[in-house]
Design a protein around this motif. Structure first.
Motif, PDB file in Angstrom:
ATOM      1  N   GLY A 113       0.814  -1.215   0.000  1.00  0.00           N
ATOM      2  CA  GLY A 113       0.000   0.000   0.000  1.00  0.00           C
ATOM      3  C   GLY A 113       0.843   1.257   0.000  1.00  0.00           C
ATOM      4  N   ALA A 114       1.941   1.250   0.782  1.00  0.00           N
ATOM      5  CA  ALA A 114       2.817   2.418   0.837  1.00  0.00           C
ATOM      6  C   ALA A 114       3.461   2.699  -0.511  1.00  0.00           C
ATOM      7  CB  ALA A 114       3.895   2.211   1.900  1.00  0.00           C
ATOM      8  N   ILE A 115       3.754   1.640  -1.275  1.00  0.00           N
ATOM      9  CA  ILE A 115       4.381   1.813  -2.586  1.00  0.00           C
ATOM     10  C   ILE A 115       3.352   2.215  -3.646  1.00  0.00           C
ATOM     11  CG2 ILE A 115       5.589   0.614  -4.452  1.00  0.00           C
ATOM     12  CD1 ILE A 115       6.885  -1.147  -2.263  1.00  0.00           C
ATOM     13  N   MET A 116       2.258   1.461  -3.706  1.00  0.00           N
ATOM     14  CA  MET A 116       1.319   1.618  -4.814  1.00  0.00           C
ATOM     15  C   MET A 116       0.354   2.784  -4.618  1.00  0.00           C
ATOM     16  SD  MET A 116       0.494  -2.390  -5.635  1.00  0.00           S
ATOM     17  CE  MET A 116      -0.539  -1.919  -7.015  1.00  0.00           C
ATOM     18  N   VAL A 117      -0.002   3.067  -3.362  1.00  0.00           N
ATOM     19  CA  VAL A 117      -0.933   4.167  -3.082  1.00  0.00           C
ATOM     20  C   VAL A 117      -0.201   5.371  -2.499  1.00  0.00           C
ATOM     21  CG1 VAL A 117      -3.024   4.840  -1.847  1.00  0.00           C
ATOM     22  CG2 VAL A 117      -2.777   2.493  -2.674  1.00  0.00           C
ATOM     23  N   GLY A 118       0.696   5.105  -1.554  1.00  0.00           N
ATOM     24  CA  GLY A 118       1.395   6.204  -0.883  1.00  0.00           C
ATOM     25  C   GLY A 118       2.494   6.829  -1.696  1.00  0.00           C
ATOM     26  N   GLY A 119       2.972   6.137  -2.742  1.00  0.00           N
ATOM     27  CA  GLY A 119       3.966   6.723  -3.630  1.00  0.00           C
ATOM     28  C   GLY A 119       5.404   6.629  -3.168  1.00  0.00           C
ATOM     29  N   LEU A 120       5.705   5.801  -2.153  1.00  0.00           N
ATOM     30  CA  LEU A 120       7.104   5.643  -1.761  1.00  0.00           C
ATOM     31  C   LEU A 120       7.858   4.857  -2.829  1.00  0.00           C
ATOM     32  CD1 LEU A 120       7.126   4.850   2.083  1.00  0.00           C
ATOM     33  CD2 LEU A 120       7.379   7.037   0.912  1.00  0.00           C
TER      34      LEU A 120
END
Length: 377
Positions: free
Chosen positions: A30-37
């Protein structure tokens, strides 16, 4: 023979290394795909943290995403600089707490029923989340949970976590859920940098302040308790050292845009339950995550995103049950048992609120009664 010295089977160690994926994957993806990390920074950051932890504790102590940070990223998607700021502030705070005896003094102020309640609440919360994941595809969820239960009861020496993950990936064509390639961010490891003052303030408000009590209690105090239960020979698993490694791994990885991370009682139970017994399990996972983050971040994220929620729920449900089981409320006085039940129920919704209520209510109760609170074993 102690759990930390016996010679484990390599497949069991590998399965144990994967045991905490039920907690690790949802927030990380979620942090990668939605949060943009940046995917490379997140995966490589966890790899570095796992290697540091394996070398320091010489036992399967987990590294997990900080839950508040993960939730903020999924719901509000703040700038990467704000995440860096929140991670650095938390790193400095926990390094300071662990550098002396301040965290031990804080721990002595916490009544034993509060720690037990937080542990029970964490187990129940993870269990509820696991059931929700299983319910997403009920038939597949039931079959995977039944498979895990049968293997754990009759063939516990087998790599249960790997079998569950393999079976779930085999079921993907029938249940759907494949993630389009275009949906996976391609960012690799970004150069280290420090946040500006505005980003730093945002990180403190959104991440550091709400995350601190959860990390202090569940990731340090309760982790020490559960770590002693499963790995009695791992003498370094103590609150002061857990605070230091929490600070150190965030200090090293946060400037690269990694997701803020901590240890966790649920992860201890998960790694142990699925077969991890030595430092080789977290070290192997650390090497794998570091290599994938540096050289194959986007492809790895795409693969991990295919794992069905039913499989993650299965991996999450087993340690959730274990966490509740080892609370052992019979070791406490009847009044403390009541506090554990009430505070544990509150902790399902808000561990921080349960902590505050327990810190106020339990000392007041025993002062009013003129007696001392029973201590847990």
């Amino acid at each position: 023979m102690s759990t930390t010295t016996r010679q484990p089977h390599p497949l069991r160690e590998l399965a144990g290394a994967c045991g905490d994926l039920g907690t690790f994957l949802p927030l990380t993806i979620g942090a990668i795909m939605v949060g943009g990390l940046p995917a490379g920074s997140v995966l490589a950051g966890f790899g570095i943290a796992y290697l540091l932890t394996a070398g320091f504790y010489r036992a399967p102590i987990p590294v997990q995403p900080m839950k508040v940070a993960g939730a903020v990223l999924v719901t509000t998607a703040p700038a990467v600089e704000a995440v860096i700021g929140g991670g650095l502030v938390l790193a400095i705070v926990f390094l300071l707490l662990g550098s002396g005896d301040l965290i031990a003094r804080l721990a002595r102020l916490v009544p034993a029923p509060v720690i037990a309640a937080l542990q029970a609440g964490l187990g129940l919360s993870l269990g509820w989340k696991a059931l929700g994941m299983l319910a997403a595809t009920p038939l597949v969820g039931f079959l995977l949970a039944a498979l895990a239960a049968v293997l754990l009861l009759w063939r516990p020496q087998w790599p249960v976590a790997l079998i569950v993950l393999g079976a779930s990936l085999a079921a993907v064509p029938w249940i759907g859920g494949a993630v389009p390639a275009a949906a996976i961010p391609a960012a690799g490891l970004i150069p280290p940098h420090l946040p500006g003052i505005d980003a730093l303030i945002t990180g403190v408000v959104l991440i550091a302040l709400p995350q601190f009590p959860l990390t202090l209690t569940n990731a340090i105090m309760v982790t020490e308790r559960v770590g002693r239960e499963y790995y009695p020979d791992a003498h370094r698993v103590r609150m002061r050292r857990l605070s230091l490694t929490t600070g150190l791994m965030n200090l090293v990885t946060a400037p690269f845009g990694a997701l803020p991370m901590c240890h966790g009682a649920g992860g201890v139970a998960a790694h142990y339950r699925f077969g991890a017994r030595t430092w080789r399990a977290p070290a192997g996972l650390g090497v794998a995550l570091l290599g994938l983050g540096l050289f194959a971040a986007a492809d790895t994220t795409r693969l991990l995103a295919q794992i069905p929620d039913a499989a993650l729920g299965t991996l999450l449900l087993i340690p959730a049950i274990d966490l509740v089981r080892i609370v052992r409320p019979a070791q406490y006085a009847p009044t403390d048992q009541a506090f554990i039940v009430v505070l544990g129920a509150i902790a399902i919704v808000s561990p921080a609120l349960a902590f505050v209520i327990g810190m106020i209510a339990i000392p007041l109760w025993y002062r009013f009664r003129g007696t001392g609170s029973a201590r847990g074993a």
